[in-house]
Design a protein around this motif. Structure first.
Motif, mmCIF file in Angstrom:
data_model
loop_
_atom_site.group_PDB
_atom_site.id
_atom_site.type_symbol
_atom_site.label_atom_id
_atom_site.label_comp_id
_atom_site.label_asym_id
_atom_site.label_seq_id
_atom_site.Cartn_x
_atom_site.Cartn_y
_atom_site.Cartn_z
ATOM 1 N N LYS A 149 -12.873 5.879 14.035
ATOM 2 C CA LYS A 149 -11.825 5.924 13.023
ATOM 3 C C LYS A 149 -12.341 5.607 11.613
ATOM 4 C CE LYS A 149 -8.766 8.375 15.385
ATOM 5 N NZ LYS A 149 -8.286 9.556 15.170
ATOM 6 N N SER A 150 -12.752 4.095 11.689
ATOM 7 C CA SER A 150 -12.806 3.290 10.315
ATOM 8 C C SER A 150 -14.176 4.117 9.564
ATOM 9 C CB SER A 150 -13.097 1.917 10.500
ATOM 10 O OG SER A 150 -14.458 1.584 10.701
ATOM 11 N N GLY A 151 -15.255 4.386 10.222
ATOM 12 C CA GLY A 151 -16.210 4.895 9.733
ATOM 13 C C GLY A 151 -17.071 3.767 8.753
ATOM 14 N N ASP A 187 -13.804 -3.808 3.888
ATOM 15 C CA ASP A 187 -13.974 -2.462 3.943
ATOM 16 C C ASP A 187 -12.917 -1.706 4.776
ATOM 17 O OD1 ASP A 187 -16.341 -1.640 2.342
ATOM 18 O OD2 ASP A 187 -17.174 -3.425 3.248
ATOM 19 N N ALA A 188 -12.710 -2.556 6.157
ATOM 20 C CA ALA A 188 -11.617 -2.071 7.023
ATOM 21 C C ALA A 188 -10.942 -3.003 7.562
ATOM 22 C CB ALA A 188 -12.755 -1.298 7.873
ATOM 23 N N ILE A 189 -9.990 -2.720 7.955
ATOM 24 C CA ILE A 189 -8.963 -3.557 8.843
ATOM 25 C C ILE A 189 -8.694 -3.032 10.107
ATOM 26 C CG2 ILE A 189 -6.761 -4.812 9.102
ATOM 27 C CD1 ILE A 189 -6.424 -4.496 6.003
ATOM 28 N N ILE A 190 -9.288 -3.783 11.132
ATOM 29 C CA ILE A 190 -8.923 -3.376 12.683
ATOM 30 C C ILE A 190 -7.784 -4.273 13.142
ATOM 31 C CG2 ILE A 190 -9.854 -2.804 14.923
ATOM 32 C CD1 ILE A 190 -11.225 -1.242 12.548
ATOM 33 N N ASP A 191 -6.535 -3.780 13.168
ATOM 34 C CA ASP A 191 -5.479 -4.375 13.336
ATOM 35 C C ASP A 191 -4.801 -4.466 14.906
ATOM 36 O OD1 ASP A 191 -3.003 -5.911 12.942
ATOM 37 O OD2 ASP A 191 -1.877 -4.207 12.888
ATOM 38 N N GLY A 192 -4.764 -5.414 15.593
ATOM 39 C CA GLY A 192 -4.187 -5.483 16.788
ATOM 40 C C GLY A 192 -2.980 -6.423 16.830
ATOM 41 N N ALA A 193 -2.719 -7.108 15.921
ATOM 42 C CA ALA A 193 -1.635 -8.125 15.802
ATOM 43 C C ALA A 193 -0.219 -7.613 15.338
ATOM 44 C CB ALA A 193 -2.255 -9.163 14.905
ATOM 45 N N GLY A 194 -0.454 -6.555 14.370
ATOM 46 C CA GLY A 194 1.040 -6.143 13.641
ATOM 47 C C GLY A 194 1.532 -7.225 12.790
ATOM 48 N N GLY A 195 2.860 -6.921 12.623
ATOM 49 C CA GLY A 195 3.536 -7.866 11.653
ATOM 50 C C GLY A 195 3.173 -7.537 10.076
ATOM 51 N N ASP A 196 3.536 -8.772 9.445
ATOM 52 C CA ASP A 196 3.249 -8.538 8.035
ATOM 53 C C ASP A 196 1.869 -8.762 7.492
ATOM 54 O OD1 ASP A 196 3.242 -11.278 8.291
ATOM 55 O OD2 ASP A 196 4.396 -11.560 6.540
ATOM 56 N N ILE A 197 1.113 -8.780 8.667
ATOM 57 C CA ILE A 197 -0.583 -9.286 8.288
ATOM 58 C C ILE A 197 -1.092 -8.293 7.401
ATOM 59 C CG2 ILE A 197 -2.789 -9.868 9.439
ATOM 60 C CD1 ILE A 197 -1.307 -10.980 11.604
ATOM 61 N N VAL A 198 -1.143 -6.938 7.729
ATOM 62 C CA VAL A 198 -1.812 -6.018 7.222
ATOM 63 C C VAL A 198 -1.099 -5.641 5.622
ATOM 64 C CG1 VAL A 198 -2.172 -3.570 7.453
ATOM 65 C CG2 VAL A 198 -2.546 -4.588 9.405
ATOM 66 N N SER A 199 0.086 -5.881 5.638
ATOM 67 C CA SER A 199 0.706 -5.921 4.285
ATOM 68 C C SER A 199 0.219 -6.720 3.333
ATOM 69 C CB SER A 199 2.308 -5.790 4.231
ATOM 70 O OG SER A 199 2.610 -7.128 4.552
#
Length: 142
Positions: A37-39, A116-128
């Motif tokens: 997915k991320s490439g 370059d890429a975020i692989i998120d398994g935590a959720g919440g406002d971390i990605v924002s």
């Protein structure tokens, strides 16, 4: 359906039967997120893995390190961050710290000061917050 003996591997002795059964699923999920997915499973790329400590996140860490990526992690637990560093992560921050994204930016290589890429398994406002560190790309269409 019969599975041939050559297709069977003995589970590692340090894993419980439940842990051994889960390993293929977490590994496949991690591989798909990072590679398919991320490439961005490319040597020298900066990968952020959130929520380090979970099965998928740990698999992503191992795959990305093996591919030569610079892996950075987040967790609310300092011990998990330290374990990730021992496993090859270049750095990590506690998302519980105020301004953690600025701390993470300081850890990025000077010649590649972005994720370059975020692989998120935590959720919440971390990605924002982490998305502000992503490489800026312009999309042109005709």
């Amino acid at each position: 359906m019969v599975v041939s003996e050559e297709e069977i591997e003995e589970a590692p002795s340090h894993l419980s039967p439940v842990e051994a059964a889960a390993l293929p699923l977490t590994g496949l999920t991690g591989w798909r997120a990072l590679v398919t997915k991320s490439g961005n499973a490319v040597e020298g790329r900066n990968i952020l893995v959130t929520g380090i400590g979970g099965g998928v996140a740990l698999n992503v860490l191992q795959f990305a390190v093996a591919k030569g990526c610079n892996v950075f992690v987040t967790s609310g637990n300092e011990e998990k961050i330290e374990k990730a560093k021992k496993m090859g992560a270049k750095g990590g921050v506690s998302y519980r710290s105020e301004g953690w994204e600025k701390e993470l930016k300081q850890q990025l290589p000077k010649d590649r000061p972005y994720i370059d890429a975020i692989i998120d398994g935590a959720g919440g406002d971390i990605v924002s917050k982490a998305v502000r560190l992503l490489k800026v790309c312009l999309l042109f269409s005709s």
